[in-house]
Design an enzyme around this catalytic site. Structure first.
Site, PDB file in Angstrom:
ATOM      1  N   GLU A 137       0.858  -1.113   0.097  1.00  0.00           N
ATOM      2  CA  GLU A 137      -0.142  -0.059  -0.025  1.00  0.00           C
ATOM      3  C   GLU A 137       0.926   1.331   0.072  1.00  0.00           C
ATOM      4  OE1 GLU A 137      -3.518   1.834   2.850  1.00  0.00           O
ATOM      5  OE2 GLU A 137      -1.958   0.831   3.696  1.00  0.00           O
ATOM      6  N   LYS A 183      -9.814   0.492  -2.173  1.00  0.00           N
ATOM      7  CA  LYS A 183     -10.099  -0.036  -0.843  1.00  0.00           C
ATOM      8  C   LYS A 183     -11.717   0.344  -0.336  1.00  0.00           C
ATOM      9  CE  LYS A 183      -7.868   0.579   3.716  1.00  0.00           C
ATOM     10  NZ  LYS A 183      -6.685   1.212   4.520  1.00  0.00           N
ATOM     11  N   CYS A 188      -4.561  -3.458   4.067  1.00  0.00           N
ATOM     12  CA  CYS A 188      -4.257  -2.749   5.363  1.00  0.00           C
ATOM     13  C   CYS A 188      -5.427  -2.843   6.309  1.00  0.00           C
ATOM     14  CB  CYS A 188      -3.855  -1.327   5.293  1.00  0.00           C
ATOM     15  SG  CYS A 188      -2.841  -0.418   6.620  1.00  0.00           S
TER      16      CYS A 188
END
Length: 594
Positions: A329, A388, A444
């Site tokens: 990321e 995301k 994440c």
């Protein structure tokens, strides 16, 4: 009112038991006497210790067995027929004992206010558990019902507010424990429930081990001398409810044994349809902190450089050629779809290594919002992308920005990210040929949420990856806590998983939850491994959120029943009022309803 001679006999009974058992009983007796003398202080201290025990079960420590002990102690503290707000207060103290040491990484670069604020909010949910546990603890079969209260409050915390905050679920402290294999059946919620019910059963076991008072009439008491009363107390202590004790101990052993036995059913590291070679690149950052983004070109250059070094090692025969390379990321916080220089660098790296790269990039939208994305970059072609979907409040976006900027000067540094849509899967054509590979992506923060990889598996993911950037959390325990979540997810869905982190810890995790390789923190590194692709699904994948929903529905029904029973039943005895707002009885006291 109890006869003082019986009370005296009960206090003396342990002294007549010879040997280590007698000495141990005397120690326990003194502890209980001290508890009864200072109930609020004792319960408050025990609640904090319970929270600390749960915290100590989390990575980087491997003391997974402390979690059920913490739940057992917390159950003993909050259990009873006192006022519900007392259960909430003690639960709140336990929550602070748990979350304050668990979450200091949230305030490393922004001060203590966000850290303590988040810890307090999370502690409220443990307080709610304490309230509900006290409410249902008078019901028959209470260890099971109290454990469902933990599941219910964990689900609430994982859902509300702002999408929830699942960090600190009991399951995420069990990556090295006997409970981990249960994840392939009931997922992370099932692991948490197993830990909780072990703790409540241990609490019930400890209560059963406490000698009960002798129930004799006054005429019988008058005929007994003090020595006879003491002897009677000793015999009574030795004639505890061994049937109940044995049953509870057996249930605890069954839960632990089931996890240990199921480990043999986990897939072997190489089990699968076919193998592909995956490389995870950890480029590192120039410096840690919130301003790492100001070095975004250097961060991109670091990952390009590490990839070029791998390509040279491949050409020299020192490393195998990967089918796909995974960058972390934020490896390109320069939008490569808008910036030609960034695009050229990534293209050159992909062409040099002759493999597609999954690039973690920040993309700027037409309305100046941003998406945290993973792009499939194959040579000079850009393929599918994952935006995301579960973005982090107070980090990637700030709810009620105008309100919260009054509390922190860092409020305006929160991003303007918007959530993406899709199924969480990108398809990559392996460099060495073969059918395209479906890779499930949880970026994440997303890995903490059950639904992230559930969507990916429903879309056919054969391999999982967690690209992450932990540079903003310094040298804290955060990266190890997140790594444990990835290990649970690997077992939950029966897939190999690759963690690619900017600053570490990057890791290769096999489908049995084992860490096959990992990097140190804050050094440039590359991991390579041959990993199996799998198409079979675990029971957890098939069930999805169903086990958690069933447990929560059961918990809600039990709460209603307990509330009605509490409202319509008269209290059986009076107890002292505690300073925290709850009635306090001795622990584990004979007068407490079983």
């Amino acid at each position: 009112m109890s006869d003082p001679r019986v009370d005296s006999a009960e206090r003396r009974e342990d002294s007549s038991v010879p040997g280590p058992v007698g000495r141990g009983s005397r120690v326990v007796g003194r502890a209980v006497a001290l508890w009864d003398r200072f109930p609020v202080i004792g319960r408050s201290a025990a609640a904090i210790v319970a929270g600390l025990l749960i915290f100590a079960s989390f990575p980087p420590r491997t003391c997974w067995y402390l979690a059920p002990l913490g739940i057992a102690l917390l159950t003993l503290v909050v259990r009873g027929n006192g006022r519900l707000r007392g259960g909430f207060g003690y639960g709140m103290l336990a929550g602070l004992g748990f979350f304050v040491p668990l979450l200091p990484w949230t305030g490393i670069y922004v001060g203590p206010v966000p850290w303590l604020g988040l810890s307090t909010v999370c502690a409220v949910y443990v307080g709610l558990f304490g309230l509900l546990a006290r409410l249902v603890s008078a019901l028959p079969g209470w260890p099971l019902w109290v454990a469902t209260m933990w599941t219910l409050t964990e689900w609430i915390r994982s859902s509300f507010p702002f999408g929830g905050f699942p960090w600190g679920r009991l399951a995420f402290g069990q990556a090295d424990g006997w409970y981990l294999p249960l994840a392939m059946i009931a997922g992370a919620p099932g692991v948490s429930f197993a830990v909780a019910v072990t703790g409540t059963l241990l609490a019930a076991l400890l209560i059963r081990l406490r000698p009960r008072p002798v129930d004799l009439g006054s005429r019988q008491l008058a005929d007994l001398g003090s020595r006879q009363l003491a002897d009677l107390g000793s015999r009574h202590a030795l004639r505890r409810d061994w049937r109940g004790i044995t049953a509870l101990a057996t249930l605890v052993a069954i839960i632990l044994g089931t996890g240990a036995i199921l480990r043999a059913a986990l897939p072997a590291p190489d089990d699968g349809d076919r193998l592909i070679t995956v490389a995870a690149v950890q480029g590192s950052v120039p410096r840690l902190g919130l301003d790492f983004n100001s070095q975004r070109r250097a961060v991109l250059d670091n990952h390009v450089r590490r990839t070029e070094e791998l390509a040279r090692a491949i050409d020299a025969g020192r490393a195998p050629r990967p089918d796909v390379v995974i960058w972390p990321e934020n490896s390109s916080d320069i939008d490569p779809l808008r910036n030609s220089d960034a695009a050229a660098e990534i293209t050159a790296a992909s062409q040099l290594i002759h493999a597609p790269i999954l690039v973690g990039a920040v993309l700027v939208n037409a309305d100046d919002t941003t998406t945290n994305s993973v792009l499939v970059w194959d040579g000079d072609r850009v393929g599918e992308r994952h935006d995301k979907k579960i973005i982090q409040p107070f980090g990637e976006y700030l709810p009620f920005r105008g309100f919260f900027r009054h509390f922190s000067q860092y409020a305006d540094r929160a991003g303007y990210f918007v959530p993406g849509h899709g199924d969480g899967v990108v398809h990559v054509r392996p460099a060495r040929g073969g059918a395209p590979v479906a890779i499930g992506v949880a970026t994440c923060y997303e890995v903490a949420f059950d639904r992230a990889f559930e969507d990916s598996l429903r879309a056919g993911a054969q391999l999982l990856t967690v690209p992450t950037n932990n540079a903003t959390f310094g040298r804290s325990e955060m990266t190890y806590q997140q790594l444990a979540m990835s290990r649970v997810r690997a077992v939950e869905h029966g897939r190999a998983l690759v963690v690619s982190a900017t600053t570490g810890v990057s890791a290769i995790i096999t489908a049995d939850g084992a860490v096959a390789q990992q990097t140190p923190q804050f050094v440039p590194a590359v991991l390579e491994a041959s990993l199996p692709l799998r198409h079979t699904t675990t029971l957890s994948t098939r069930f999805g959120p169903l086990p958690e929903r069933i447990l929560c529905i059961v918990a809600a029904i039990v709460v209603v029943i307990a509330a009605i029973r509490r409202r319509t039943s008269r209290p059986t005895h009076l107890v002292n009022e505690g300073a925290i707002g709850g009635r306090v009885s001795g622990w584990p006291h004979a007068k407490t309803p079983r």
